[in-house]
Design a protein around this motif. Structure first.
Motif, PDB file in Angstrom:
ATOM      1  N   LEU A  70       0.787  -1.310  -0.130  1.00 47.66           N
ATOM      2  CA  LEU A  70       0.118  -0.081   0.085  1.00 47.66           C
ATOM      3  C   LEU A  70       0.721   1.199   0.009  1.00 47.66           C
ATOM      4  O   LEU A  70       0.548   2.314  -0.743  1.00 47.66           O
ATOM      5  CB  LEU A  70      -0.959   0.084   1.447  1.00 47.66           C
ATOM      6  CG  LEU A  70      -2.006  -1.076   1.042  1.00 47.66           C
ATOM      7  CD1 LEU A  70      -3.072  -1.132   2.370  1.00 47.66           C
ATOM      8  CD2 LEU A  70      -2.817  -0.856  -0.051  1.00 47.66           C
ATOM      9  N   TYR A  77       0.130   4.180  -2.849  1.00 47.95           N
ATOM     10  CA  TYR A  77      -0.295   5.312  -2.248  1.00 47.95           C
ATOM     11  C   TYR A  77       0.747   6.542  -2.867  1.00 47.95           C
ATOM     12  O   TYR A  77       0.327   7.707  -3.429  1.00 47.95           O
ATOM     13  CB  TYR A  77      -0.629   5.524  -0.920  1.00 47.95           C
ATOM     14  CG  TYR A  77      -1.816   5.095  -0.644  1.00 47.95           C
ATOM     15  CD1 TYR A  77      -2.595   6.177  -0.111  1.00 47.95           C
ATOM     16  CD2 TYR A  77      -2.260   3.756  -0.671  1.00 47.95           C
ATOM     17  CE1 TYR A  77      -4.085   5.916   0.324  1.00 47.95           C
ATOM     18  CE2 TYR A  77      -3.500   3.594  -0.212  1.00 47.95           C
ATOM     19  CZ  TYR A  77      -4.423   4.554   0.176  1.00 47.95           C
ATOM     20  OH  TYR A  77      -5.770   4.114   0.552  1.00 47.95           O
ATOM     21  N   ARG A 135     -10.258  -0.743  -5.039  1.00 49.30           N
ATOM     22  CA  ARG A 135     -10.800  -0.216  -3.616  1.00 49.30           C
ATOM     23  C   ARG A 135      -9.728   0.631  -3.254  1.00 49.30           C
ATOM     24  O   ARG A 135      -9.876   1.880  -2.711  1.00 49.30           O
ATOM     25  CB  ARG A 135     -11.251  -1.045  -2.379  1.00 49.30           C
ATOM     26  CG  ARG A 135     -11.820  -0.768  -1.430  1.00 49.30           C
ATOM     27  CD  ARG A 135     -11.956  -1.602  -0.266  1.00 49.30           C
ATOM     28  NE  ARG A 135     -10.839  -2.363  -0.015  1.00 49.30           N
ATOM     29  CZ  ARG A 135     -11.129  -3.640   0.494  1.00 49.30           C
ATOM     30  NH1 ARG A 135     -12.156  -4.250   0.768  1.00 49.30           N
ATOM     31  NH2 ARG A 135      -9.881  -4.572   0.544  1.00 49.30           N
ATOM     32  N   GLU A 136      -8.358   0.139  -3.275  1.00 55.42           N
ATOM     33  CA  GLU A 136      -7.301   0.989  -2.693  1.00 55.42           C
ATOM     34  C   GLU A 136      -6.890   2.234  -3.686  1.00 55.42           C
ATOM     35  O   GLU A 136      -6.492   3.445  -3.203  1.00 55.42           O
ATOM     36  CB  GLU A 136      -5.933   0.122  -2.639  1.00 55.42           C
ATOM     37  CG  GLU A 136      -6.263  -0.906  -1.426  1.00 55.42           C
ATOM     38  CD  GLU A 136      -6.457  -0.480  -0.123  1.00 55.42           C
ATOM     39  OE1 GLU A 136      -6.201   0.771   0.211  1.00 55.42           O
ATOM     40  OE2 GLU A 136      -7.033  -1.581   0.515  1.00 55.42           O
ATOM     41  N   TYR A 137      -7.054   1.988  -4.959  1.00 53.34           N
ATOM     42  CA  TYR A 137      -7.032   2.966  -5.980  1.00 53.34           C
ATOM     43  C   TYR A 137      -7.736   4.205  -5.730  1.00 53.34           C
ATOM     44  O   TYR A 137      -7.432   5.412  -5.704  1.00 53.34           O
ATOM     45  CB  TYR A 137      -7.105   2.478  -7.508  1.00 53.34           C
ATOM     46  CG  TYR A 137      -5.459   2.095  -7.775  1.00 53.34           C
ATOM     47  CD1 TYR A 137      -4.398   3.008  -7.864  1.00 53.34           C
ATOM     48  CD2 TYR A 137      -5.517   0.645  -8.540  1.00 53.34           C
ATOM     49  CE1 TYR A 137      -3.184   2.425  -8.448  1.00 53.34           C
ATOM     50  CE2 TYR A 137      -4.242   0.154  -8.902  1.00 53.34           C
ATOM     51  CZ  TYR A 137      -3.208   1.057  -8.711  1.00 53.34           C
ATOM     52  OH  TYR A 137      -2.043   0.587  -9.463  1.00 53.34           O
ATOM     53  N   ARG A 139     -10.693  -5.755  -4.631  1.00 56.50           N
ATOM     54  CA  ARG A 139      -9.486  -5.058  -3.747  1.00 56.50           C
ATOM     55  C   ARG A 139      -8.591  -3.921  -4.211  1.00 56.50           C
ATOM     56  O   ARG A 139      -8.254  -3.165  -3.622  1.00 56.50           O
ATOM     57  CB  ARG A 139      -8.881  -6.341  -3.164  1.00 56.50           C
ATOM     58  CG  ARG A 139      -9.570  -7.125  -2.456  1.00 56.50           C
ATOM     59  CD  ARG A 139      -8.978  -8.537  -1.895  1.00 56.50           C
ATOM     60  NE  ARG A 139      -9.809  -9.406  -1.120  1.00 56.50           N
ATOM     61  CZ  ARG A 139      -9.657  -9.457   0.137  1.00 56.50           C
ATOM     62  NH1 ARG A 139      -9.011  -8.548   0.794  1.00 56.50           N
ATOM     63  NH2 ARG A 139     -10.398 -10.259   0.934  1.00 56.50           N
ATOM     64  N   HIS A 190      -9.366   4.879  -2.893  1.00 57.52           N
ATOM     65  CA  HIS A 190      -9.187   5.906  -1.856  1.00 57.52           C
ATOM     66  C   HIS A 190      -7.962   6.461  -2.076  1.00 57.52           C
ATOM     67  O   HIS A 190      -7.914   7.813  -1.444  1.00 57.52           O
ATOM     68  CB  HIS A 190      -8.740   4.718  -0.883  1.00 57.52           C
ATOM     69  CG  HIS A 190     -10.124   3.994  -0.300  1.00 57.52           C
ATOM     70  ND1 HIS A 190     -10.033   2.726   0.643  1.00 57.52           N
ATOM     71  CD2 HIS A 190     -11.305   4.136  -0.428  1.00 57.52           C
ATOM     72  CE1 HIS A 190     -11.483   2.498   0.940  1.00 57.52           C
ATOM     73  NE2 HIS A 190     -12.199   3.240   0.003  1.00 57.52           N
ATOM     74  N   ALA A 191      -7.011   5.991  -2.568  1.00 54.90           N
ATOM     75  CA  ALA A 191      -5.713   6.904  -3.030  1.00 54.90           C
ATOM     76  C   ALA A 191      -5.969   8.163  -3.691  1.00 54.90           C
ATOM     77  O   ALA A 191      -5.590   9.235  -3.341  1.00 54.90           O
ATOM     78  CB  ALA A 191      -4.645   6.054  -3.539  1.00 54.90           C
TER      79      ALA A 191
END
Length: 380
Positions: free
Chosen positions: A31, A35, A92-94, A89, A96-97
């Motif tokens: 992560l 980020y 989702r992280e992209y 998954r 948020h970032a």
């Protein structure tokens, strides 16, 4: 300012590809790397550039999600199931970032069939252009969940090379786990420093790709050879490639600030049209047409079409309109669209036009492959 500095300063549409070996660890998604990458892409966008991201990592993320559950992922169905688990998954992280940077991203999943059809290619292009006009960052991956073998790109390096044409990019950045292209194969000798630049990557005789490449990573599907093949394609389109160590913090910022990290791959002096580029790489060759030395010279030195008289043999089974390799002995000359089936070529190989007419009738093409449908030194 050298050509690298000038291109980095002037580039306005950039395709960035990041591999699984950069984005993942044994514990899952890395992560902090993800980020940091998004922060850098946001700064590129803020400088007026349009950015498209090709991201691996879905299969690796899915594999980690199943750790400890006793699930064994084997074969194509196993990989596709892992992609189905991991893609959400990853996105989702992209999301948020990018949201943390005040930006919106979009998921685009493609199969080769989406780019093989000219109509679907143009529809996809319109969608990408609209997203880029809005300042949205498309995050592209192969649709591993549904793609069958004949519709697969092979890996995301090759997908990214086709995306360059789709979005009319003027710069390709490939983020890898290596420091760049090493002067020797790291499996055979101490690698030393990466090569600062590569020229004439379209000239197979000049560049021994095999000597520069090690094995693929344990979590990816490509390796340095795949990255150099993608860079060869980009060079033919007139697009330079910058291969950078993706896990190095702020590597994009540092590269655009002038740091000479990674390997710069210069574009070809003589480029091909976007139409011919699309034609040559929209599908895998279905067979091989072997030509004599005279025909090879006519194709390579005079820009001629391939006539029946110059053909010695044909391998494979294909229909008219198929993409085929053209070779002279062990030397690959290019790829092109055949006007004839493999069976028809076997009947007319080595014959003059009048003899072809006697076999096929008057309603036949004079060329087996027209020069407008032939790409020399194709990276396949």
């Amino acid at each position: 300012m050298d050509d690298r500095g000038k291109t980095l300063a002037s580039a306005r549409t950039i395709v960035v590809k990041v591999g699984s070996a950069v984005l993942t660890t044994r514990q899952g998604l890395h992560l902090s790397v993800l980020y940091n990458l998004v922060e850098q892409l946001a700064r590129l966008a803020a400088s007026g550039r349009r950015v498209c991201l090709v991201s691996s990592g879905a299969v690796a993320a899915g594999r980690t999600a199943l750790a400890g559950r006793g699930c064994t992922a084997e074969g194509m169905s196993g990989k596709q199931a892992l992609a189905a688990i991991g893609q959400g998954r990853l996105m989702r992280e992209y999301e948020h970032a990018f949201a943390a940077q005040g930006m919106v991203c979009a998921q685009v999943l493609l199969t080769r069939d989406d780019l093989r059809s000219r109509t679907r290619f143009l529809n996809a292009r319109n969608t990408f252009m609209q997203l880029l006009d809005w300042g949205v960052v498309p995050i592209v991956n192969e649709n591993d969940t549904v793609a069958v073998q004949e519709l697969k790109f092979g890996d995301n390096d090759q997908l990214a090379s086709l995306l360059l044409n789709l979005v009319e990019a003027d710069l390709y950045i490939n983020l890898t786990s290596a420091d760049g292209v090493l002067a020797v194969n790291p499996e055979k000798a101490a690698p030393g420093e990466p090569l600062p630049f590569l020229e004439r990557i379209d000239d197979i005789a000049h560049l021994d790709i095999e000597a520069l490449c090690g094995a693929k990573t344990s979590v990816g599907t490509g390796g340095m050879q795949s990255k150099l093949m993608a860079a060869r394609r980009a060079a033919q389109l007139g697009v330079p490639t910058l291969i950078l160590p993706g896990r190095r913090a702020d590597i994009l910022d540092r590269a655009f600030a002038g740091e000479k990290a990674g390997t710069w791959v210069r574009p070809c002096e003589h480029t091909v049209s976007r139409r011919k580029y699309w034609m040559a790489y929209q599908s895998d060759p279905q067979g091989t047409v072997f030509v004599d030395e005279g025909a090879a010279r006519a194709l390579e030195e005079k820009g001629g079409s391939l006539l029946p008289g110059g053909i010695r043999d044909v391998e494979g089974s294909f229909e008219p309109g198929a993409m085929v390799l053209v070779a002279c002995g062990d030397t690959q000359i290019g790829v092109g669209l055949s006007n004839y089936s493999s069976e028809e070529i076997r009947r007319i190989k080595g014959l003059k036009r009048v003899e072809v007419a006697e076999i096929l009738g008057d309603a036949h093409y004079p060329e087996v492959i027209h020069r407008d449908n032939l790409l020399l030194h194709a990276a396949v």
